[in-house]
Design a protein around this motif. Structure first.
Motif, PDB file in Angstrom:
ATOM      1  N   ILE A 280       0.864  -1.191   0.000  1.00 40.12           N
ATOM      2  CA  ILE A 280       0.000   0.000   0.000  1.00 40.12           C
ATOM      3  C   ILE A 280       0.894   1.232   0.000  1.00 40.12           C
ATOM      4  O   ILE A 280       1.817   1.336   0.813  1.00 40.12           O
ATOM      5  CB  ILE A 280      -0.907   0.016   1.252  1.00 40.12           C
ATOM      6  CG1 ILE A 280      -1.829  -1.217   1.255  1.00 40.12           C
ATOM      7  CG2 ILE A 280      -1.722   1.292   1.321  1.00 40.12           C
ATOM      8  CD1 ILE A 280      -2.717  -1.330   2.480  1.00 40.12           C
ATOM      9  N   LYS A 281       0.650   2.155  -0.911  1.00 39.36           N
ATOM     10  CA  LYS A 281       1.424   3.397  -0.928  1.00 39.36           C
ATOM     11  C   LYS A 281       0.445   4.568  -0.861  1.00 39.36           C
ATOM     12  O   LYS A 281      -0.568   4.580  -1.531  1.00 39.36           O
ATOM     13  CB  LYS A 281       2.259   3.467  -2.214  1.00 39.36           C
ATOM     14  CG  LYS A 281       3.274   4.597  -2.207  1.00 39.36           C
ATOM     15  CD  LYS A 281       4.218   4.507  -3.401  1.00 39.36           C
ATOM     16  CE  LYS A 281       4.869   5.842  -3.699  1.00 39.36           C
ATOM     17  NZ  LYS A 281       5.622   6.433  -2.576  1.00 39.36           N
ATOM     18  N   ARG A 282       0.799   5.527  -0.006  1.00 37.95           N
ATOM     19  CA  ARG A 282      -0.131   6.637   0.218  1.00 37.95           C
ATOM     20  C   ARG A 282       0.330   7.896  -0.509  1.00 37.95           C
ATOM     21  O   ARG A 282       1.500   8.255  -0.455  1.00 37.95           O
ATOM     22  CB  ARG A 282      -0.224   6.888   1.728  1.00 37.95           C
ATOM     23  CG  ARG A 282      -1.324   7.814   2.133  1.00 37.95           C
ATOM     24  CD  ARG A 282      -1.714   7.595   3.591  1.00 37.95           C
ATOM     25  NE  ARG A 282      -0.574   7.585   4.489  1.00 37.95           N
ATOM     26  CZ  ARG A 282      -0.329   8.554   5.375  1.00 37.95           C
ATOM     27  NH1 ARG A 282      -1.138   9.587   5.493  1.00 37.95           N
ATOM     28  NH2 ARG A 282       0.708   8.461   6.167  1.00 37.95           N
ATOM     29  N   PHE A 283      -0.591   8.563  -1.172  1.00 36.30           N
ATOM     30  CA  PHE A 283      -0.321   9.855  -1.826  1.00 36.30           C
ATOM     31  C   PHE A 283      -1.215  10.919  -1.187  1.00 36.30           C
ATOM     32  O   PHE A 283      -2.364  11.078  -1.583  1.00 36.30           O
ATOM     33  CB  PHE A 283      -0.606   9.761  -3.334  1.00 36.30           C
ATOM     34  CG  PHE A 283       0.262   8.770  -4.050  1.00 36.30           C
ATOM     35  CD1 PHE A 283       1.458   9.168  -4.633  1.00 36.30           C
ATOM     36  CD2 PHE A 283      -0.108   7.433  -4.137  1.00 36.30           C
ATOM     37  CE1 PHE A 283       2.271   8.256  -5.283  1.00 36.30           C
ATOM     38  CE2 PHE A 283       0.702   6.499  -4.787  1.00 36.30           C
ATOM     39  CZ  PHE A 283       1.897   6.922  -5.365  1.00 36.30           C
ATOM     40  N   PRO A 284      -0.691  11.626  -0.185  1.00 38.09           N
ATOM     41  CA  PRO A 284      -1.534  12.615   0.493  1.00 38.09           C
ATOM     42  C   PRO A 284      -1.535  13.962  -0.237  1.00 38.09           C
ATOM     43  O   PRO A 284      -0.705  14.197  -1.122  1.00 38.09           O
ATOM     44  CB  PRO A 284      -0.866  12.752   1.859  1.00 38.09           C
ATOM     45  CG  PRO A 284       0.565  12.415   1.622  1.00 38.09           C
ATOM     46  CD  PRO A 284       0.646  11.507   0.425  1.00 38.09           C
ATOM     47  N   TYR A 285      -2.470  14.833   0.135  1.00 44.50           N
ATOM     48  CA  TYR A 285      -2.545  16.220  -0.366  1.00 44.50           C
ATOM     49  C   TYR A 285      -2.544  16.307  -1.897  1.00 44.50           C
ATOM     50  O   TYR A 285      -1.835  17.123  -2.475  1.00 44.50           O
ATOM     51  CB  TYR A 285      -1.403  17.058   0.214  1.00 44.50           C
ATOM     52  CG  TYR A 285      -1.392  17.062   1.718  1.00 44.50           C
ATOM     53  CD1 TYR A 285      -2.515  17.501   2.437  1.00 44.50           C
ATOM     54  CD2 TYR A 285      -0.304  16.577   2.440  1.00 44.50           C
ATOM     55  CE1 TYR A 285      -2.543  17.464   3.811  1.00 44.50           C
ATOM     56  CE2 TYR A 285      -0.320  16.537   3.818  1.00 44.50           C
ATOM     57  CZ  TYR A 285      -1.435  16.985   4.508  1.00 44.50           C
ATOM     58  OH  TYR A 285      -1.457  16.945   5.879  1.00 44.50           O
ATOM     59  N   ILE A 286      -3.283  15.439  -2.542  1.00 48.24           N
ATOM     60  CA  ILE A 286      -3.431  15.521  -4.006  1.00 48.24           C
ATOM     61  C   ILE A 286      -4.508  16.568  -4.282  1.00 48.24           C
ATOM     62  O   ILE A 286      -5.694  16.322  -4.085  1.00 48.24           O
ATOM     63  CB  ILE A 286      -3.815  14.128  -4.565  1.00 48.24           C
ATOM     64  CG1 ILE A 286      -2.736  13.107  -4.242  1.00 48.24           C
ATOM     65  CG2 ILE A 286      -4.082  14.191  -6.065  1.00 48.24           C
ATOM     66  CD1 ILE A 286      -1.359  13.397  -4.786  1.00 48.24           C
ATOM     67  N   GLU A 287      -4.066  17.734  -4.683  1.00 47.65           N
ATOM     68  CA  GLU A 287      -5.000  18.872  -4.716  1.00 47.65           C
ATOM     69  C   GLU A 287      -5.225  19.498  -6.082  1.00 47.65           C
ATOM     70  O   GLU A 287      -6.083  20.359  -6.233  1.00 47.65           O
ATOM     71  CB  GLU A 287      -4.515  19.951  -3.739  1.00 47.65           C
ATOM     72  CG  GLU A 287      -4.679  19.521  -2.291  1.00 47.65           C
ATOM     73  CD  GLU A 287      -4.101  20.529  -1.322  1.00 47.65           C
ATOM     74  OE1 GLU A 287      -2.982  21.022  -1.566  1.00 47.65           O
ATOM     75  OE2 GLU A 287      -4.780  20.813  -0.310  1.00 47.65           O
ATOM     76  N   ASP A 288      -4.417  19.096  -7.070  1.00 48.22           N
ATOM     77  CA  ASP A 288      -4.676  19.656  -8.404  1.00 48.22           C
ATOM     78  C   ASP A 288      -4.423  18.617  -9.497  1.00 48.22           C
ATOM     79  O   ASP A 288      -3.977  17.505  -9.226  1.00 48.22           O
ATOM     80  CB  ASP A 288      -3.843  20.924  -8.637  1.00 48.22           C
ATOM     81  CG  ASP A 288      -2.354  20.671  -8.513  1.00 48.22           C
ATOM     82  OD1 ASP A 288      -1.899  19.602  -8.942  1.00 48.22           O
ATOM     83  OD2 ASP A 288      -1.640  21.542  -7.984  1.00 48.22           O
TER      84      ASP A 288
END
Lengths: 269, 269
Positions: A37-45
């Motif tokens: 599992i890999k997390r990509f936080p704060y994907i905002e644009d």
């Protein structure tokens, strides 16, 4: 391909989506494939989304997302379709149901679940309380606590206190050792808010041995010996008998499960 | 109807589904309606499902569930349809995707995410470490820790340590006070594993006043005075300058966000 990739994508920290991904992956614990599992936080644009999509394509990753900003959510949906990827929206349909019932729009702002509100400060107070009154450090905590946990060493008193602290409960915990008279406060408080944590001698023996090894010690110290363990458990029974408080058998319980027994008990009182 | 009910239903503790429900509800924080979340854990047979369905019908509740036992899941789906209720399956579609990619069946056992495995014990060790070395209690912890947090009083060192402990990291935290020389260990460890927690004086003033009130004290004690706060923050800057470690501004950050900055930083190192 022996590796399976799960990408957790969020416009906030990504905790919610990560927990859902973990719970889903745990159902394949015995899998021959390695699931990461890999997390990509704060994907905002859109630029951020493009990066994730391109990586996901490369690794044929399954995407699990919580995106509350409508333009980011619709953009990822579009890209997932375009590149024929697999993606799951964790919150979308629930938010849509709430929107219908509430007859109003969601605020569409990420990170609301972590908002710095009053409740949040209450949680921090409870966490600090649990640390302050951990392991019988100061018996005055017993009288101030919402819950008092009593048990011999290695019955998960500390993690259980912390877990309950996250539920806004102030918890003090007190270890029992035959050589030390327990604090008199234990016999002064309402026994309904106290819980004895019982454990089988075999399990305790196993846990204590593991503990000694983890500390780089030999596993045949008195601490892990059956004779000593039985003496401690008998002392525990005597003290709990005097306190007249409920007892929970934690032998095969995860901390979350023990906490749940306590929370249900509190609700019904 | 001014009340909206969300029912969280699980064949385990229900933590995952509850977090998803909370995150969804938080998007209606400004709603005129009162939205309540109620959790139904350990729903393991048809009788339990019937009880929840009947309550849900009465309150027109939205159901959010994680059910891994196939017969319970299919039964609730059936009942939801029959009674025209609204329900959301949090994990089902993700598990189905994983099943396809892994080319094998899920184990269909509830509570796997909490399983008492090695990883779980590592988490408990980390939680206990954080408690033991909280608030500079024993400076030897600085040398043993994976992460060392440094900051003045009320910069969320304790809850941040606990949060990181849940991620299996051993964290020691050290408070800075102008009157006390910081432990020499602070200048001996690798500064890459240390983080200074910076905060604005206004915010700290506000937090400390709240703290005093919470303790039943007057909010004009030295602890919350601007002059004192500025003195402490200058002392903090001096020590951090000597340590040469990274600094995180926690002024407007939730603990989860600060933790995320640290976790990302560790990943990139």
């Amino acid at each position: 391909m022996n590796e399976v990739h799960v990408y957790v994508v969020s416009d906030s920290v990504g905790e919610t989506a990560e927990l859902v991904a973990k719970a889903s992956v745990s159902q394949f614990r015995q899998s021959r494939k390695a699931i990461t599992i890999k997390r990509f936080p704060y994907i905002e644009d859109k630029g951020h989304v493009d990066e994730v999509i391109s990586l996901a394509k490369e690794n044929q990753a399954i995407i699990v997302y919580t995106l509350v900003k409508p333009h980011v959510r619709s953009y990822i949906e579009e890209q997932v379709k375009l590149h024929q990827l697999t993606a799951h929206d964790v919150m979308g349909s629930i938010v849509a149901s709430l929107q219908e019932v509430c007859e109003e729009s969601p605020i569409n702002e990420p990170g609301m679940v972590h908002d710095l509100d009053e409740d949040y400060f209450r949680k921090i107070e409870a966490i600090e309380f649990a640390v302050k009154y951990d392991d019988g450090r100061d018996p005055r905590g017993i009288l101030k606590a919402d819950i008092v946990l009593v048990g011999v060493s290695r019955t998960s008193k500390t993690p259980l206190s912390q877990y309950l602290a996250h539920k806004r409960l102030k918890v003090a915990n007190v270890p029992l050792v035959p050589e030390i008279e327990p604090p008199e406060e234990l016999f002064m408080v309402n026994p309904d808010k106290c819980y004895g944590l019982k454990i089988s001698s075999d399990k305790l023996n196993h846990i204590r041995k593991e503990r000694l090894i983890a500390l780089g010690l030999k596993d045949d110290a008195t601490y892990a010996k059956m004779e000593r363990i039985k003496e401690e458990l008998e002392h525990f029974d005597r003290i709990i008998g005097r306190m007249k408080c409920p007892v929970i058998d934690v032998t095969n319980k995860a901390v979350e499960e023990t906490a749940n027994v306590i929370l249900n008990d509190l609700m019904n009182n």
